[in-house]
Design an enzyme around this catalytic site. Structure first.
Site, PDB file in Angstrom:
ATOM      1  N   LYS A  28       0.921  -1.166  -0.012  1.00  0.00           N
ATOM      2  CA  LYS A  28       0.649   0.457  -0.128  1.00  0.00           C
ATOM      3  C   LYS A  28       1.010   1.296   0.095  1.00  0.00           C
ATOM      4  CE  LYS A  28      -4.116  -2.212   2.068  1.00  0.00           C
ATOM      5  NZ  LYS A  28      -4.659  -2.379   3.491  1.00  0.00           N
TER       6      LYS A  28
ATOM      7  N   GLN B 245      -4.377  -1.466   9.644  1.00  0.00           N
ATOM      8  CA  GLN B 245      -4.732  -2.196   9.305  1.00  0.00           C
ATOM      9  C   GLN B 245      -5.060  -4.223  10.424  1.00  0.00           C
ATOM     10  OE1 GLN B 245      -3.453  -2.784   6.028  1.00  0.00           O
ATOM     11  NE2 GLN B 245      -3.983  -5.536   5.790  1.00  0.00           N
TER      12      GLN B 245
ATOM     13  N   ASP C  18     -10.558   3.562   3.536  1.00  0.00           N
ATOM     14  CA  ASP C  18     -10.879   2.216   4.073  1.00  0.00           C
ATOM     15  C   ASP C  18     -12.445   1.842   3.863  1.00  0.00           C
ATOM     16  OD1 ASP C  18      -8.472   0.463   4.227  1.00  0.00           O
ATOM     17  OD2 ASP C  18      -8.502  -0.284   5.748  1.00  0.00           O
TER      18      ASP C  18
HETATM   19  N1  GUN Z   1      -7.100  -6.778   6.734  1.00  0.00           N
HETATM   20  C1  GUN Z   1      -7.526  -7.453   4.929  1.00  0.00           C
HETATM   21  N2  GUN Z   1      -8.121  -6.057   3.967  1.00  0.00           N
HETATM   22  C2  GUN Z   1      -8.317  -5.638   4.947  1.00  0.00           C
HETATM   23  C3  GUN Z   1      -8.341  -4.131   4.127  1.00  0.00           C
HETATM   24  O1  GUN Z   1      -9.083  -4.175   3.180  1.00  0.00           O
HETATM   25  N3  GUN Z   1      -7.841  -3.192   5.081  1.00  0.00           N
HETATM   26  C4  GUN Z   1      -7.365  -3.127   6.442  1.00  0.00           C
HETATM   27  N4  GUN Z   1      -7.744  -2.198   7.051  1.00  0.00           N
HETATM   28  N5  GUN Z   1      -6.990  -4.484   7.087  1.00  0.00           N
HETATM   29  C5  GUN Z   1      -7.546  -5.533   5.962  1.00  0.00           C
END
Ligand code: GUN
Length: 295
Positions: free
Chosen positions: A52, A96, A119
């Site tokens: 990311k 995350q 998100d």
């Molecule tokens: N864990 C797995 N997929 C995601 C996501 O799209 N965002 C976040 N914050 N955690 C995740």
């Protein structure tokens, strides 16, 4: 059978974003800024967050990575969230998931200001999405919708089967597929651990979205000829021939399913890269005040 190339699409979207960012930066404005919070050292989470942050650079965004040990208290994490909420230089941020067990994920999600929740996990954004109003869409479902749109896959009136009902993928994608929109207007069946005969439901589907986190769950005998198959799984399985000791496989038995499909997403290189670019698209929206106008 056509492979939906998530890597190529993601590159294209990042290049489009980069062009927009370069234009605003040339006028003297700062670039969009995404922050990511990583708690603990879960190897897969570390790898996702690294991707990311790296993608921010590709699109000309600024990024900040905040890392804390798994022992951080819930209040310690809430303090970080509050600081990011108040920081005018941060357009959007993510925490995350999964978080360590002593931290209540929902308390953290609720603490993130909806305006910065790129998100799209906050109930405010999920509520707006459900009503068909502008919002930040959760990144993985948004990536899937982008794939359908950019490959001109018409799902209107089609039957979709979603396998898995997580808050992050299964539930929101089932809403997006059935929304009155383009792409959308599909009839959706949502299967989960209490569905007695998933195979019988899957066999009816023109579009299958598989997101339950079980390697090779969807086998060829569960797929109708000509179906579109979207594989959301990213599972690490042991592979002593690899330097890392593992390889990534999806929730779909790709080699046997692919010959039956009209379109299929590979793993890796399918939904994964699209999830990352969706986050950037949401951050761009946060920066430009498209969803929540900046006062
Ligand atoms: N864990 C797995 N997929 C995601 C996501 O799209 N965002 C976040 N914050 N955690 C995740």
């Amino acid at each position: 059978m056509q492979i939906i190339d998530g890597n190529a699409l993601a590159q294209q979207i990042k290049a489009e974003l980069r062009e927009k960012v370069d234009k605003v930066v040339a006028t003297g404005k700062r670039a969009p800024h995404l922050a990511a919070v990583l708690i603990g050292d879960h190897p897969a989470s570390r790898s996702y967050v690294t991707n990311k942050v790296r993608s921010c650079t590709d699109a000309g965004f600024q990024s900040t990575l905040i890392q804390r040990p798994a022992e951080i208290s819930q209040q310690g994490l809430l303090d970080i969230v509050n600081e990011l909420n108040e920081d005018p230089e941060i357009d959007g941020f993510i925490v995350q998931l999964p978080l360590p067990e002593h931290i209540h994920e929902m308390d953290i999600t609720l603490a993130i200001r909806p305006e910065k929740d790129v998100d799209g996990f906050h109930p405010m954004n999920l509520g707006l999405m459900t009503l068909g109003l502008p919002s930040y869409l959760p990144a993985t479902p948004m990536g899937i919708m982008q794939m359908l749109e950019r490959y001109h896959i018409d799902i209107s009136g089609k039957t979709c089967c979603v396998i898995g009902r997580s808050n992050i993928v299964g539930t929101p994608i089932s809403i997006l597929l059935s929304r009155k929109a383009i792409p959308g207007d599909a009839t959706v069946m949502l299967c989960h651990s209490r569905t007695p005969d998933i195979k019988q439901i899957a066999l009816q589907a023109d579009v299958l979205v598989v997101a339950l986190g079980r390697p090779h769950f969807l086998t060829a005998d569960m797929v109708k000829e000509g179906a579109v198959v979207i594989d959301v799984g990213i599972n690490r399985i042991d592979d002593p021939t690899k330097k890392s000791g593992f390889r990534l496989v999806g929730d779909v038995d790709y080699d046997n399913v692919a010959p039956k499909c009209s379109y299929i997403t590979p793993v890796p290189g399918g939904v994964g890269p699209m999830t990352v670019t969706s986050l950037l698209l949401n951050t761009w929206k946060a920066y430009s005040g498209e969803i929540y106008p900046r006062l």
